[in-house]
Design an enzyme around this catalytic site. Structure first.
Site, short mmCIF file in Angstrom:
data_model
loop_
_atom_site.label_atom_id
_atom_site.label_comp_id
_atom_site.label_asym_id
_atom_site.label_seq_id
_atom_site.Cartn_x
_atom_site.Cartn_y
_atom_site.Cartn_z
N CYS A 282 0.84 -1.20 0.00
CA CYS A 282 0.00 0.00 0.00
C CYS A 282 0.88 1.26 0.00
CB CYS A 282 -0.96 -0.05 1.19
SG CYS A 282 -2.29 1.16 1.09
N HIS B 65 -3.56 -5.44 1.77
CA HIS B 65 -2.82 -5.67 3.02
C HIS B 65 -2.80 -7.14 3.43
CE1 HIS B 65 -2.22 -1.46 4.12
NE2 HIS B 65 -3.41 -1.25 3.58
N GLU C 279 -0.93 -8.50 5.52
CA GLU C 279 -0.61 -8.62 6.95
C GLU C 279 -1.85 -8.49 7.84
OE1 GLU C 279 -0.24 -6.05 5.12
OE2 GLU C 279 -0.57 -4.19 6.22
#
Lengths: 322, 205
Positions: free
Chosen positions: B86, B183, B185
């Protein structure tokens, strides 16, 4: 991954739809709490004009919070403090690339609705404005836009998270330029987290139920939070931060980031101070860099500040018992 | 030899990347560890780097302050693998425009011939989760978490497109450089982090 303690999968704010010719979902806990996670280790600055918002962005703020008046001016003006003019919020949204937040009154469901329709990135249900409901906060699960709430204790924080808050900030005492209350609140939350973690580790479930009753929240969220040993959402410090050293000190107490209200734009050196507070927040664990940041400001330009013991209006108490 | 993977810890969701990468290393049974890095000296010691999600204007400006941005650029040009997520992908780009405001003029690394459109899918209310795929790196199903996400509006011929969503490019690869608009994560799926750790492992051995 994100801790999702206390989430509600059937929340009305979650939208399932077909877009981009696929099935997508919006307003989920992952997206709302995830947004707050992107702000971590950053500074959110209170602004009232486009010019201030641009200064904040140039200084490296991760987001700006739009108000009609800065908290210290709310204090001076008295009367009823409401959400900011939509026109100004929109102008600010059109002039910076960073996320834009705005405040609504505690319990004022329709100010929050209006802000969601305005497409702000986060709503702050804030004690800085005059509460609209003494007994209830907004049921934030009904919103697609993430909401941040203030808290002075673990009990308040967990009550707000159960209502759907995607982020918590300590209340401090807004508009005072005095960091003492923010320090007290973050230490209290930390102490209480350590206490429930110890109970969890001891395996005494009955004592956790006792805590849940005391906190006026469900057993589940107490148990999940105790297991994590921290709040399940991002937790920023706020209320009375005026200098780089204030910001670094609060970061050292374990906060995920900083909200600065009147401290920047009520000082006479706003540009330098905004940059300096961002630097001190980023490099809080390097005293040499915090000193450099502190050198960028002139204490003679700091807002004068107020002794919290002599205040007629204690904003932090608003919504605290609900 | 033991690997050192760093997560740039200036601003953003550093901790989530640290945890995903630790799990990836453990899962793969590779000897290595993961560290938060801030300074140029810390970056010099790395075998691989992740630039996490956050605010790209903030991360860019602050890494300029302590000259870590310059060292990151040198290391990547020398072949160190990097995963930019990002905001991290935005920093890798050659040029950056905002969806509404146009040219941003923010500091970037100019390492990949890509043009970024920031906030490409809209503001936070338009943030979304959706199934995506990265077939060319054997990740056919992945929960894409897009938060005020950018997209890649132009790529040069040396850049491989890893994934598209509704004709918008959302993941790219050029040699040892990977960028994603979403994302990984924030999900429990660590397959992309595993792919990256493998890339670091191969580049070191």
């Amino acid at each position: 991954m994100l801790p999702l303690a206390g989430e509600r999968k059937n929340a009305k704010g979650i939208i399932f739809e077909k877009a981009y010719s696929r099935n997508i979902s919006r307003g989920t806990s992952t997206l709302k709490r995830g947004f707050a996670h992107m702000l971590k280790n950053g500074v959110v600055m209170d602004v009232t004009t486009v010019e201030q918002a641009q200064i904040a962005e140039d200084a490296g703020a991760v987001s700006v919070m739009v108000l009609d008046k800065l908290p210290s001016d709310v204090r001076k003006a008295g009367g009823v403090a409401r959400t900011a003019s939509i026109r100004i919020i929109q102008e600010i949204m059109d002039s910076v690339t960073i996320p834009v937040m705005a405040k609504c009154r505690i319990g004022h469901v329709y100010e929050a609705r209006v802000l969601q329709e305005t497409d702000v990135d986060m709503i702050d249900e804030s004690e800085v404005l005059t509460p609209a409901d003494e007994h209830h906060h907004i049921w934030k699960w009904d919103f697609t836009t993430p909401v941040v709430n203030g808290a002075r204790s673990l009990a308040e924080a967990l009550r707000r998270i159960e209502e759907g808050a995607a982020m918590i900030r300590t209340k401090g005492e807004p508009g005072t330029g005095n960091v003492a209350e923010a320090v007290t609140h973050i230490k209290k939350v930390n102490d209480e987290l350590r206490a429930i973690k110890a109970i969890y580790d001891s395996g005494d479930n009955q004592d956790l139920i006792r805590m849940a009753r005391e906190f006026k929240v469900s057993y589940d969220i107490v148990e999940q939070t105790a297991r994590l040993g921290r709040l399940p959402v991002v937790n920023f410090a706020a209320g009375g931060i005026a200098t780089p050293a204030d910001a670094a000190y609060l970061m050292s107490l374990g906060c995920d980031g900083i909200f600065v209200g009147s401290g920047i734009f009520n000082a006479n050196d706003a540009k330098e101070r905004a940059r300096a507070i961002v630097l001190a927040t980023t490099f809080w664990n390097e005293p040499e860099k915090v000193k450099e940041a502190q050198k960028m400001i002139d204490e003679r330009q700091s807002m004068l500040g107020l002794d919290v013991n002599t205040l007629e209006l204690r904003m932090q108490e608003r919504g605290g018992s609900a | 030899m033991s690997l050192t993977v760093g997560v740039l810890a200036i601003q953003g969701d550093v901790h989530e990347n640290l945890l995903s990468t630790k799990k990836a290393i453990k899962d793969l049974g590779i000897e290595g560890h993961v560290v938060n890095v801030k300074t140029a000296d810390e970056v010099r010691k790395l075998d691989g780097l992740i630039i996490p999600g956050g605010e790209s204007t903030t991360i860019g400006q602050l890494s300029l302050v302590n000259s870590s941005l310059r060292v990151i650029k040198e290391k990547i040009e020398d072949g160190m693998p990097i995963l930019g997520i990002c905001a991290g992908m935005i920093l890798l780009a050659k040029t950056v425009d905002d969806h509404v405001l146009g040219k941003t003029g923010q500091p970037v690394l100019d390492l990949v011939g890509i043009k970024i459109e920031r906030n490409s899918f809209g503001r936070q209310n338009d943030s979304f989760e959706a199934e995506i795929s990265m077939d060319s790196i054997n990740i056919p199903n992945f929960n894409g978490v897009f938060i005020r996400a950018p997209s890649v509006s132009e790529v040069s011929s040396d850049v491989e497109v890893l994934s598209k969503f509704n004709e918008k490019i959302i993941a790219i690869k050029k040699g040892n450089i990977i960028g994603t608009a979403f994302h990984p994560e924030l999900t429990t799926d660590i397959s992309l982090h595993k792919y990256f750790v493998n890339l670091v492992h191969e580049s070191k051995n």
